[in-house]
Design a protein around this motif. Structure first.
Motif, PDB file in Angstrom:
ATOM      1  N   ASP A  16      27.985  10.757  -3.962  1.00 12.63           N
ATOM      2  CA  ASP A  16      26.593  10.857  -4.391  1.00 12.63           C
ATOM      3  C   ASP A  16      25.763   9.754  -3.765  1.00 12.63           C
ATOM      4  O   ASP A  16      24.557   9.703  -3.952  1.00 12.63           O
ATOM      5  CB  ASP A  16      26.505  10.754  -5.925  1.00 12.63           C
ATOM      6  CG  ASP A  16      27.164  11.935  -6.614  1.00 12.63           C
ATOM      7  OD1 ASP A  16      27.150  13.042  -6.032  1.00 12.63           O
ATOM      8  OD2 ASP A  16      27.710  11.755  -7.718  1.00 12.63           O
ATOM      9  N   ASP A  17      26.421   8.852  -3.051  1.00  7.75           N
ATOM     10  CA  ASP A  17      25.770   7.697  -2.441  1.00  7.75           C
ATOM     11  C   ASP A  17      26.152   7.657  -0.956  1.00  7.75           C
ATOM     12  O   ASP A  17      27.306   7.471  -0.615  1.00  7.75           O
ATOM     13  CB  ASP A  17      26.240   6.424  -3.156  1.00  7.75           C
ATOM     14  CG  ASP A  17      25.691   5.145  -2.565  1.00  7.75           C
ATOM     15  OD1 ASP A  17      24.969   5.195  -1.549  1.00  7.75           O
ATOM     16  OD2 ASP A  17      26.005   4.078  -3.107  1.00  7.75           O
ATOM     17  N   VAL A  18      25.194   7.826  -0.084  1.00  6.03           N
ATOM     18  CA  VAL A  18      25.470   7.908   1.348  1.00  6.03           C
ATOM     19  C   VAL A  18      26.159   6.655   1.897  1.00  6.03           C
ATOM     20  O   VAL A  18      26.767   6.691   2.957  1.00  6.03           O
ATOM     21  CB  VAL A  18      24.170   8.225   2.127  1.00  6.03           C
ATOM     22  CG1 VAL A  18      23.248   7.031   2.153  1.00  6.03           C
ATOM     23  CG2 VAL A  18      24.476   8.707   3.516  1.00  6.03           C
ATOM     24  N   TYR A  19      26.125   5.558   1.172  1.00  6.10           N
ATOM     25  CA  TYR A  19      26.751   4.306   1.624  1.00  6.10           C
ATOM     26  C   TYR A  19      28.151   4.089   1.062  1.00  6.10           C
ATOM     27  O   TYR A  19      28.819   3.145   1.447  1.00  6.10           O
ATOM     28  CB  TYR A  19      25.860   3.113   1.244  1.00  6.10           C
ATOM     29  CG  TYR A  19      24.497   3.182   1.900  1.00  6.10           C
ATOM     30  CD1 TYR A  19      24.355   2.956   3.269  1.00  6.10           C
ATOM     31  CD2 TYR A  19      23.372   3.501   1.167  1.00  6.10           C
ATOM     32  CE1 TYR A  19      23.124   3.044   3.881  1.00  6.10           C
ATOM     33  CE2 TYR A  19      22.120   3.584   1.769  1.00  6.10           C
ATOM     34  CZ  TYR A  19      22.017   3.353   3.127  1.00  6.10           C
ATOM     35  OH  TYR A  19      20.795   3.447   3.724  1.00  6.10           O
ATOM     36  N   ASP A  20      28.602   4.922   0.144  1.00  2.49           N
ATOM     37  CA  ASP A  20      29.886   4.728  -0.519  1.00  2.49           C
ATOM     38  C   ASP A  20      30.715   6.007  -0.412  1.00  2.49           C
ATOM     39  O   ASP A  20      30.387   7.015  -1.027  1.00  2.49           O
ATOM     40  CB  ASP A  20      29.672   4.349  -1.981  1.00  2.49           C
ATOM     41  CG  ASP A  20      30.969   4.077  -2.709  1.00  2.49           C
ATOM     42  OD1 ASP A  20      31.973   3.767  -2.055  1.00  2.49           O
ATOM     43  OD2 ASP A  20      30.963   4.178  -3.953  1.00  2.49           O
ATOM     44  N   TRP A  21      31.787   5.954   0.387  1.00  3.79           N
ATOM     45  CA  TRP A  21      32.631   7.130   0.609  1.00  3.79           C
ATOM     46  C   TRP A  21      34.074   6.857   0.201  1.00  3.79           C
ATOM     47  O   TRP A  21      35.020   7.196   0.904  1.00  3.79           O
ATOM     48  CB  TRP A  21      32.560   7.545   2.075  1.00  3.79           C
ATOM     49  CG  TRP A  21      31.216   8.057   2.433  1.00  3.79           C
ATOM     50  CD1 TRP A  21      30.188   7.328   2.952  1.00  3.79           C
ATOM     51  CD2 TRP A  21      30.726   9.374   2.268  1.00  3.79           C
ATOM     52  NE1 TRP A  21      29.089   8.128   3.125  1.00  3.79           N
ATOM     53  CE2 TRP A  21      29.399   9.397   2.714  1.00  3.79           C
ATOM     54  CE3 TRP A  21      31.277  10.550   1.780  1.00  3.79           C
ATOM     55  CZ2 TRP A  21      28.614  10.538   2.700  1.00  3.79           C
ATOM     56  CZ3 TRP A  21      30.506  11.697   1.776  1.00  3.79           C
ATOM     57  CH2 TRP A  21      29.194  11.688   2.222  1.00  3.79           C
ATOM     58  N   ASN A  22      34.293   6.223  -0.937  1.00  8.89           N
ATOM     59  CA  ASN A  22      35.639   5.945  -1.413  1.00  8.89           C
ATOM     60  C   ASN A  22      36.222   7.181  -2.069  1.00  8.89           C
ATOM     61  O   ASN A  22      35.512   8.037  -2.569  1.00  8.89           O
ATOM     62  CB  ASN A  22      35.630   4.774  -2.403  1.00  8.89           C
ATOM     63  CG  ASN A  22      35.241   3.484  -1.714  1.00  8.89           C
ATOM     64  OD1 ASN A  22      35.678   3.213  -0.615  1.00  8.89           O
ATOM     65  ND2 ASN A  22      34.392   2.696  -2.353  1.00  8.89           N
ATOM     66  N   GLY A  23      37.533   7.247  -2.095  1.00  3.97           N
ATOM     67  CA  GLY A  23      38.199   8.388  -2.708  1.00  3.97           C
ATOM     68  C   GLY A  23      38.289   9.548  -1.748  1.00  3.97           C
ATOM     69  O   GLY A  23      38.273   9.384  -0.540  1.00  3.97           O
ATOM     70  N   GLY A  24      38.380  10.744  -2.279  1.00  5.39           N
ATOM     71  CA  GLY A  24      38.503  11.929  -1.449  1.00  5.39           C
ATOM     72  C   GLY A  24      39.927  12.438  -1.437  1.00  5.39           C
ATOM     73  O   GLY A  24      40.801  11.943  -2.153  1.00  5.39           O
TER      74      GLY A  24
END
Length: 142
Positions: A16-24
């Protein structure tokens, strides 16, 4: 987003935050010798009738880069449907030397009709183009 979050595997990431891509979710991991060191995506997935076509690069022994492909489910891209067992492209004798030897890489491809058009860099020194009928590519997947 598709990315190599852990420097080895291909991941499907959401945020939901273009700067935070943790997880997946890890969706493709190295399986064949030509991608054992690491693998990654070559640009964004391409939507085709059969699903999402994802071009990949694999790094094998002696840091040899090859280009491969896999097919993800159209409705659930976390689901791997098929992948090539052999690289689509690997450096020929005249493509090994350059700024970074033994490297073949693409930052994206396109489909025109039912033909894959793939620009790729060679040894970080020059660019070439390859084309392949999609039906031939999909038949090469297991």
């Amino acid at each position: 987003m598709i990315g190599r979050q852990d420097n080895e595997n291909i991941w499907l990431l959401a945020s939901d935050d273009v700067y935070d891509w943790n997880g997946g979710a890890r969706i493709v991991r190295p399986r064949w010798p030509w991608e054992f060191v690491q693998m990654g995506n070559c640009g964004s997935p391409i939507e085709i009738d059969e699903g999402w076509l994802l071009m990949t690069h694999g790094v094998g022994p002696a840091r040899n880069y090859c280009i491969g492909a896999c097919l993800l489910d159209r409705n659930d891209p976390a689901k791997l449907l098929a992948r090539v067992t052999q690289p689509l492209l690997r450096a020929d004798a005249d493509e090994r030397d350059g700024y970074v030897p033994n490297v073949m890489y693409s930052c994206g491809a396109m489909v025109h009709g039912r033909t894959l058009v793939l620009p790729y860099a060679v040894a970080d020194s020059f660019t070439r183009f390859a084309t392949m009928p999609l039906d031939r590519l999909l038949a090469a997947m297991a």
